[in-house]
Design a protein around this motif. Structure first.
Motif, PDB file in Angstrom:
ATOM      1  N   LEU A  25       8.309   3.897  14.443  1.00  0.00           N
ATOM      2  CA  LEU A  25       7.199   4.386  15.202  1.00  0.00           C
ATOM      3  C   LEU A  25       6.281   5.124  14.349  1.00  0.00           C
ATOM      4  O   LEU A  25       5.146   5.108  14.105  1.00  0.00           O
ATOM      5  CB  LEU A  25       7.484   5.210  16.419  1.00  0.00           C
ATOM      6  N   ALA A  26       6.921   6.091  13.398  1.00  0.00           N
ATOM      7  CA  ALA A  26       6.100   6.872  12.516  1.00  0.00           C
ATOM      8  C   ALA A  26       5.529   5.995  11.291  1.00  0.00           C
ATOM      9  O   ALA A  26       4.411   6.220  10.997  1.00  0.00           O
ATOM     10  CB  ALA A  26       7.231   7.897  11.855  1.00  0.00           C
ATOM     11  N   TYR A  27       6.211   4.988  11.115  1.00  0.00           N
ATOM     12  CA  TYR A  27       5.793   4.107   9.875  1.00  0.00           C
ATOM     13  C   TYR A  27       4.439   3.285  10.546  1.00  0.00           C
ATOM     14  O   TYR A  27       3.429   3.207  10.033  1.00  0.00           O
ATOM     15  CB  TYR A  27       6.917   3.289   9.547  1.00  0.00           C
ATOM     16  N   ALA A  28       4.799   2.901  11.801  1.00  0.00           N
ATOM     17  CA  ALA A  28       3.732   2.037  12.417  1.00  0.00           C
ATOM     18  C   ALA A  28       2.416   2.886  12.629  1.00  0.00           C
ATOM     19  O   ALA A  28       1.257   2.355  12.593  1.00  0.00           O
ATOM     20  CB  ALA A  28       3.961   1.290  13.561  1.00  0.00           C
TER      21      ALA A  28
ATOM     22  N   TYR B 248      15.877  11.136   2.618  1.00  0.00           N
ATOM     23  CA  TYR B 248      14.924  10.303   2.107  1.00  0.00           C
ATOM     24  C   TYR B 248      15.535   9.140   1.194  1.00  0.00           C
ATOM     25  O   TYR B 248      15.041   7.913   1.133  1.00  0.00           O
ATOM     26  CB  TYR B 248      14.042  11.055   0.724  1.00  0.00           C
ATOM     27  N   GLU B 249      16.774   8.972   0.718  1.00  0.00           N
ATOM     28  CA  GLU B 249      17.427   8.001   0.214  1.00  0.00           C
ATOM     29  C   GLU B 249      17.570   6.689   1.227  1.00  0.00           C
ATOM     30  O   GLU B 249      17.257   5.758   1.189  1.00  0.00           O
ATOM     31  CB  GLU B 249      18.682   8.224  -0.233  1.00  0.00           C
ATOM     32  N   VAL B 250      17.980   7.209   2.559  1.00  0.00           N
ATOM     33  CA  VAL B 250      18.134   6.403   3.718  1.00  0.00           C
ATOM     34  C   VAL B 250      16.838   5.921   4.201  1.00  0.00           C
ATOM     35  O   VAL B 250      16.482   4.567   4.252  1.00  0.00           O
ATOM     36  CB  VAL B 250      18.940   6.933   4.723  1.00  0.00           C
TER      37      VAL B 250
ATOM     38  N   LEU C 215      12.625   1.957   5.083  1.00  0.00           N
ATOM     39  CA  LEU C 215      11.118   1.617   4.969  1.00  0.00           C
ATOM     40  C   LEU C 215      10.896   0.399   3.955  1.00  0.00           C
ATOM     41  O   LEU C 215      10.132  -0.556   4.508  1.00  0.00           O
ATOM     42  CB  LEU C 215      10.025   2.729   4.263  1.00  0.00           C
ATOM     43  N   PHE C 216      11.633   0.204   3.109  1.00  0.00           N
ATOM     44  CA  PHE C 216      11.801  -1.194   2.332  1.00  0.00           C
ATOM     45  C   PHE C 216      11.988  -2.295   3.212  1.00  0.00           C
ATOM     46  O   PHE C 216      11.191  -3.260   3.209  1.00  0.00           O
ATOM     47  CB  PHE C 216      12.595  -0.910   1.189  1.00  0.00           C
ATOM     48  N   ARG C 217      12.889  -2.148   4.145  1.00  0.00           N
ATOM     49  CA  ARG C 217      13.329  -3.209   4.987  1.00  0.00           C
ATOM     50  C   ARG C 217      12.149  -3.619   5.996  1.00  0.00           C
ATOM     51  O   ARG C 217      11.711  -4.782   6.278  1.00  0.00           O
ATOM     52  CB  ARG C 217      14.669  -3.101   5.671  1.00  0.00           C
ATOM     53  N   PHE C 218      11.444  -2.397   6.421  1.00  0.00           N
ATOM     54  CA  PHE C 218      10.382  -2.482   7.383  1.00  0.00           C
ATOM     55  C   PHE C 218       9.252  -3.307   6.816  1.00  0.00           C
ATOM     56  O   PHE C 218       8.557  -4.341   7.160  1.00  0.00           O
ATOM     57  CB  PHE C 218       9.781  -1.189   7.847  1.00  0.00           C
TER      58      PHE C 218
ATOM     59  N   GLY D 116       0.853  -1.280   0.021  1.00  0.00           N
ATOM     60  CA  GLY D 116      -0.027  -0.049  -0.062  1.00  0.00           C
ATOM     61  C   GLY D 116       0.793   1.223   0.035  1.00  0.00           C
ATOM     62  O   GLY D 116       0.197   2.334   0.080  1.00  0.00           O
ATOM     63  N   THR D 117       2.118   1.187  -0.205  1.00  0.00           N
ATOM     64  CA  THR D 117       2.870   2.254   0.012  1.00  0.00           C
ATOM     65  C   THR D 117       3.981   2.434  -1.363  1.00  0.00           C
ATOM     66  O   THR D 117       4.053   1.358  -1.852  1.00  0.00           O
ATOM     67  CB  THR D 117       3.822   2.525   1.120  1.00  0.00           C
ATOM     68  N   ARG D 118       4.347   3.630  -1.683  1.00  0.00           N
ATOM     69  CA  ARG D 118       5.471   3.670  -2.924  1.00  0.00           C
ATOM     70  C   ARG D 118       6.269   4.390  -2.191  1.00  0.00           C
ATOM     71  O   ARG D 118       6.407   5.402  -1.516  1.00  0.00           O
ATOM     72  CB  ARG D 118       4.881   4.505  -4.026  1.00  0.00           C
ATOM     73  N   MET D 119       7.611   4.091  -2.520  1.00  0.00           N
ATOM     74  CA  MET D 119       8.715   4.690  -1.942  1.00  0.00           C
ATOM     75  C   MET D 119       8.651   6.197  -2.491  1.00  0.00           C
ATOM     76  O   MET D 119       8.528   6.426  -3.779  1.00  0.00           O
ATOM     77  CB  MET D 119      10.138   3.982  -2.374  1.00  0.00           C
ATOM     78  N   LEU D 120       9.019   7.162  -1.679  1.00  0.00           N
ATOM     79  CA  LEU D 120       9.112   8.597  -2.211  1.00  0.00           C
ATOM     80  C   LEU D 120       9.844   8.828  -3.278  1.00  0.00           C
ATOM     81  O   LEU D 120       9.774   9.328  -4.293  1.00  0.00           O
ATOM     82  CB  LEU D 120       9.565   9.478  -0.723  1.00  0.00           C
ATOM     83  N   LEU D 121      11.204   8.055  -3.349  1.00  0.00           N
ATOM     84  CA  LEU D 121      12.243   8.391  -4.463  1.00  0.00           C
ATOM     85  C   LEU D 121      11.531   8.036  -5.944  1.00  0.00           C
ATOM     86  O   LEU D 121      11.719   8.539  -6.955  1.00  0.00           O
ATOM     87  CB  LEU D 121      13.573   7.824  -4.295  1.00  0.00           C
ATOM     88  N   LYS D 122      10.840   6.983  -5.701  1.00  0.00           N
ATOM     89  CA  LYS D 122      10.319   6.694  -6.972  1.00  0.00           C
ATOM     90  C   LYS D 122       9.164   7.333  -7.397  1.00  0.00           C
ATOM     91  O   LYS D 122       8.922   7.650  -8.580  1.00  0.00           O
ATOM     92  CB  LYS D 122       9.706   5.147  -6.801  1.00  0.00           C
ATOM     93  N   ILE D 123       8.410   7.879  -6.531  1.00  0.00           N
ATOM     94  CA  ILE D 123       7.302   8.845  -6.642  1.00  0.00           C
ATOM     95  C   ILE D 123       7.888  10.032  -7.463  1.00  0.00           C
ATOM     96  O   ILE D 123       7.436  10.575  -8.598  1.00  0.00           O
ATOM     97  CB  ILE D 123       6.748   9.200  -5.467  1.00  0.00           C
TER      98      ILE D 123
END
Length: 100
Positions: free
Chosen positions: A84-87, A49-51, A56-59, A6-13
């Protein structure tokens, strides 16, 4: 673009925005949590954002914050804060069917 839980990585956006010829003024505006004027997400999170995308990909692939911190050589407190922000954002990605 690969859809991940349900998410897209920001750098890809950002790359997709360039492909779609979205005005540079919009693409280059730094993402902000809108808490205080001038504060960017990167500043608030303490990571660029690269990091953030790598973490996030690993989460999304089920890795634990401890493992990510160790393997990427990052401060565990930063990873914990990002987790925590992700969850806490999960509820925003799963809207009730009547709102779709």
């Amino acid at each position: 673009m690969k859809l991940l839980n349900g998410t897209r990585m920001l750098l890809k956006i950002f790359k997709l925005s360039e492909y779609l010829k979205i005005p540079e003024k919009i693409i280059s505006k730094p993402p902000s949590p809108d808490l205080l004027p001038g504060i960017t997400d990167e500043f608030a999170m303490g990571l660029n954002y690269e990091v953030i995308d790598r973490v996030l990909f690993r989460f999304l692939n089920g890795e634990k914050p401890e493992t990510i911190s160790k393997e990427l050589n990052l401060d565990k407190k930063l990873i914990d804060n990002l987790y925590l922000a992700y969850a806490n954002s999960e509820s925003m990605k799963n809207l009730p069917l009547n709102l779709l």
